[in-house]
Design a protein around this motif. Structure first.
Motif, PDB file in Angstrom:
ATOM      1  N   HIS A 488       0.808  -1.218   0.000  1.00  0.00           N
ATOM      2  CA  HIS A 488       0.000   0.000   0.000  1.00  0.00           C
ATOM      3  C   HIS A 488       0.843   1.271   0.000  1.00  0.00           C
ATOM      4  O   HIS A 488       0.308   2.373  -0.190  1.00  0.00           O
ATOM      5  CB  HIS A 488      -0.929   0.005   1.222  1.00  0.00           C
ATOM      6  CG  HIS A 488      -0.200   0.094   2.531  1.00  0.00           C
ATOM      7  ND1 HIS A 488       0.262  -1.043   3.191  1.00  0.00           N
ATOM      8  CD2 HIS A 488       0.150   1.161   3.293  1.00  0.00           C
ATOM      9  CE1 HIS A 488       0.857  -0.663   4.317  1.00  0.00           C
ATOM     10  NE2 HIS A 488       0.808   0.658   4.391  1.00  0.00           N
ATOM     11  N   THR A 489       2.179   1.135   0.204  1.00  0.00           N
ATOM     12  CA  THR A 489       3.040   2.325   0.212  1.00  0.00           C
ATOM     13  C   THR A 489       3.644   2.620  -1.154  1.00  0.00           C
ATOM     14  O   THR A 489       4.282   3.650  -1.333  1.00  0.00           O
ATOM     15  CB  THR A 489       4.173   2.158   1.235  1.00  0.00           C
ATOM     16  OG1 THR A 489       5.018   1.056   0.842  1.00  0.00           O
ATOM     17  CG2 THR A 489       3.627   1.914   2.627  1.00  0.00           C
ATOM     18  N   GLN A 491       3.606   3.926  -4.695  1.00  0.00           N
ATOM     19  CA  GLN A 491       2.817   4.845  -5.507  1.00  0.00           C
ATOM     20  C   GLN A 491       3.608   5.188  -6.769  1.00  0.00           C
ATOM     21  O   GLN A 491       4.676   5.801  -6.687  1.00  0.00           O
ATOM     22  CB  GLN A 491       2.487   6.118  -4.730  1.00  0.00           C
ATOM     23  CG  GLN A 491       1.604   5.874  -3.510  1.00  0.00           C
ATOM     24  CD  GLN A 491       1.283   7.148  -2.774  1.00  0.00           C
ATOM     25  OE1 GLN A 491       1.829   8.211  -3.062  1.00  0.00           O
ATOM     26  NE2 GLN A 491       0.376   7.060  -1.809  1.00  0.00           N
TER      27      GLN A 491
END
Length: 510
Positions: A488-489, A491
Motif C-alpha cells: 500500500h506504500t 505509488q
C-alpha cells in the motif's frame, strides 16, 4: 554539467565517443546509400538480412528475455539486423582464443580439496551440491579450508585495514578495480605503493578504462609506471566500435604477498569510505581473507592480467605457501564473466542454487535490481515456501532511472511474500547474500543484467565461516535503519510504469 562529466567530454574519451558515433552513423549511411543506387539489390539484401537475423536469434542459446528483445529489434528494417551483427555477441580475436585455450589447459584444482569435498558430501549433500555446481562452472575455482575471514561492514573500516597490510608487503601487491579516483583513499594507498615499489616489491595494477574514464586522466598508467607500478587498462578505449566495451572489469581484488586478499563492493574512491558524501551515507562492505583461499584470489587477478596483457604468466611463481589461518569453514573464491570466457552465468547460478535450497532465510543487499524471470521466480518460490526472504536496496539512488526499474519489481515480489527494505540513510552499494547460517556470498556481483551477464566479476562463497555471524549482525543493523516497503506504500504514476516497462524490455541487451 558537473566536473566529472566536463572532464570526460574534454578528454580523449570524449573524442573516442564522437569517433565511434561517427563510425556508426557512417555504417548506416553507406547502407542506405546502397539502397538509393541499387534499390532491387538493396531490398533483396534487407530481406535476407532480416531472415538470417531472425533465424540466428531463434536458434541461439540465450536467455528468453534477450531473445525476445533482439527479435523485436530485428524487425526494424536495416537498423535492427545491423545492430544485432555489431552488438549482440563479443567475438574473440585469434590471440584471445589462443589465450583462452591456454587457460583451459591449466589445472588449478588441488588434490587436497578432494578430501574436503568428499567430507562435505558425507556431512551435507545439499551444501556439497551447491559447491559442486560452482566448481563445474568455474574450472579455476577450488575449495579451501585453513583460512581466516574478517568481514567489514563499512568501507572506512576496510580501508584502515588495507593500509596496514600494504605496509607489511614484502614480495608483491596486485590490484584490480573498476573505479579509481584521486583523493584521500587512493592517494594514501599510492604513497605506500610507491614506497614498496622502490623497495623492490612487485606491484601490478589493472583498472577498467571505461569505469575510470571520468575519474583518471588518459595517461594515468604512464604516471604510475614512472613510479615503478606496472599498470594497464582493461578493455582500453580506442576510437572504434566494438562490442568488447560491453564487457567491463567490475572486479575488486587486492592481493598482498599471496597471504592476504580483499574483495567486496568497495572501489578506490572517497565516497566508498564516506570521506565525501554522494547520495547520503554510502553503505558498503567487504571481506579480508588470510590463508589458503588467497591462492584463488591471486589466480583470479593473474587470469585477467593474462587476458588483458596477452602475457604467459608463471602462475606458480605467485602461488606461495600460504600461512594457513586457523579459521573454521570453507571458502571458494570464484569468478564470473561474459561468454565465451565463462560458458555459464556463474554469478546467477550460484545465487539461484543458494535461494532454491534455502529453508530458513535469505538476506540480500544490492544497489540495483534488474533480473530475469528465472531468478525472480526462484526468489518468489523461496518466499512462498515459507523462507524469510529479505531484500535491501538504496533509498537514495545513484541512478534514478535504475531505481525506477528496481521499484517496478517490488509489487510482484511483495505479492509472493518477499520483504523489501530501502536503506534510509542513503546509498547501499554492497552485494551480499547470507543463507540459513550456512552460506554467504561477499563480492562484486549485483542483481542486474550487467553483473550477471556482461561484466567480469568476482566473489567469495563461504560455508559455515565465523565471519558470517558479523555479516548477519550487519543485516540486522541495516534492517533497523531501513524503511520497509509494503504494497500500500508503493505509488507510481502511469508515466513511471511506462518508463519502467520500456527500460526493462531493453535491459537484457544493454
Amino acid at each position: 554539467m558537473n566536473f566529472r562529466k566536463f572532464r570526460l567530454l574534454m578528454s580523449k574519451y570524449g573524442f573516442s565517443i564522437i569517433i565511434m558515433l561517427a563510425e556508426l552513423a557512417l555504417t548506416f549511411w553507406l547502407f542506405f546509400l546502397l539502397g538509393r543506387l541499387t534499390p532491387i539489390l538493396w531490398i533483396v539484401l534487407v530481406f535476407l538480412m532480416s531472415v538470417a537475423t531472425v533465424l540466428a536469434i531463434v536458434n541461439r542459446s540465450m536467455a528468453p528475455e534477450s531473445k525476445v528483445t533482439w527479435l523485436l529489434v530485428s524487425f526494424t528494417p536495416v537498423i535492427g539486423p545491423l545492430l544485432y551483427i555489431m552488438f549482440s555477441e563479443r567475438r574473440l580475436s585469434k590471440t584471445e582464443l589462443k589465450q583462452l585455450e591456454n587457460l583451459n589447459k591449466m589445472k588449478f584444482r588441488e588434490d587436497n580439496s578432494k578430501h574436503l569435498r568428499q567430507t562435505l558430501k558425507e556431512e551435507n549433500k545439499s551444501a556439497y551440491g551447491i559447491i559442486k555446481s560452482l566448481l563445474a562452472m568455474d574450472h579455476n575455482a577450488d575449495v579451501y579450508d585453513g583460512t581466516d575471514a574478517q568481514y567489514f561492514d563499512l568501507g572506512e573500516e576496510m580501508f584502515a585495514s588495507i593500509l596496514e597490510d600494504l605496509k607489511r608487503a614484502e614480495k608483491f601487491i596486485f590490484l584490480e578495480y573498476y573505479i579509481v579516483e584521486e583523493g584521500l583513499m587512493w592517494d594514501s594507498m599510492l604513497e605506500i605503493l610507491k614506497e614498496k615499489a622502490a623497495q623492490g616489491v612487485e606491484v601490478k595494477m589493472l583498472y577498467d578504462d571505461i569505469g575510470c574514464m571520468a575519474t583518471l586522466a588518459g595517461d594515468y598508467p604512464k604516471r604510475l609506471r614512472a613510479m615503478g607500478i606496472s599498470t594497464h587498462k582493461f578493455n582500453k578505449v580506442i576510437p572504434r566500435m566494438t562490442v568488447a566495451y560491453n564487457n567491463r572489469d567490475h572486479r575488486k581484488i587486492l592481493v598482498i604477498d599471496g597471504q592476504v586478499a580483499y574483495t567486496g563492493g568497495i572501489n578506490l574512491a572517497d565516497e566508498y569510505i564516506n570521506h565525501i558524501e554522494r547520495f547520503g551515507h554510502w553503505k558498503d562492505g567487504g571481506v579480508r581473507l588470510n590463508g589458503r583461499a588467497v591462492k584463488a584470489m591471486t589466480r583470479l587477478f593473474l587470469i585477467n592480467w593474462y587476458i588483458n596483457r596477452g602475457e604467459i604468466t608463471d602462475f606458480d611463481k605467485y602461488h606461495l605457501d600460504n600461512q594457513a589461518g586457523e579459521g573454521q569453514g570453507l571458502y571458494i573464491p570464484y569468478g564470473s564473466g561474459p561468454k565465451p570466457m565463462y560458458k555459464a552465468q556463474v554469478g546467477k547460478k550460484v545465487y539461484q542454487n543458494l535461494i532454491s535450497q534455502a529453508t530458513d532465510y535469505v538476506y540480500i543487499t544490492s544497489p540495483y535490481w534488474i533480473i530475469d524471470y528465472d531468478l525472480t521466480e526462484d526468489i518468489k518460490n523461496a518466499a512462498m515456501r515459507g523462507v524469510d526472504v529479505r531484500i535491501v536496496t538504496p533509498y537514495i539512488p545513484d541512478k534514478r532511472l535504475i531505481q525506477l526499474i528496481t521499484r517496478g519489481a517490488y509489487p510482484d515480489l511483495l505479492e509472493a511474500g518477499v520483504r523489501i527494505f530501502e536503506y534510509s540513510p542513503g546509498f547501499i552499494h554492497s552485494k551480499h547474500v547470507v543463507v540459513d547460517d550456512e552460506f554467504a556470498v561477499v563480492g562484486t556481483i549485483n542483481f542486474d543484467y550487467r553483473s550477471l551477464v556482461h561484466h567480469y566479476e568476482n566473489a567469495v562463497l563461504m560455508y559455515k565461516s565465523p565471519a558470517m555471524e558479523d555479516l548477519k549482525a550487519d543485516f540486522a543493523t541495516i534492517f533497523a535503519v531501513s524503511e520497509e516497503i509494503y504494497p500500500h506504500t508503493i505509488q507510481t504514476s502511469w508515466y513511471q510504469r511506462l518508463m519502467k516497462d520500456i527500460v526493462q524490455l531493453f535491459a537484457p541487451m544493454l
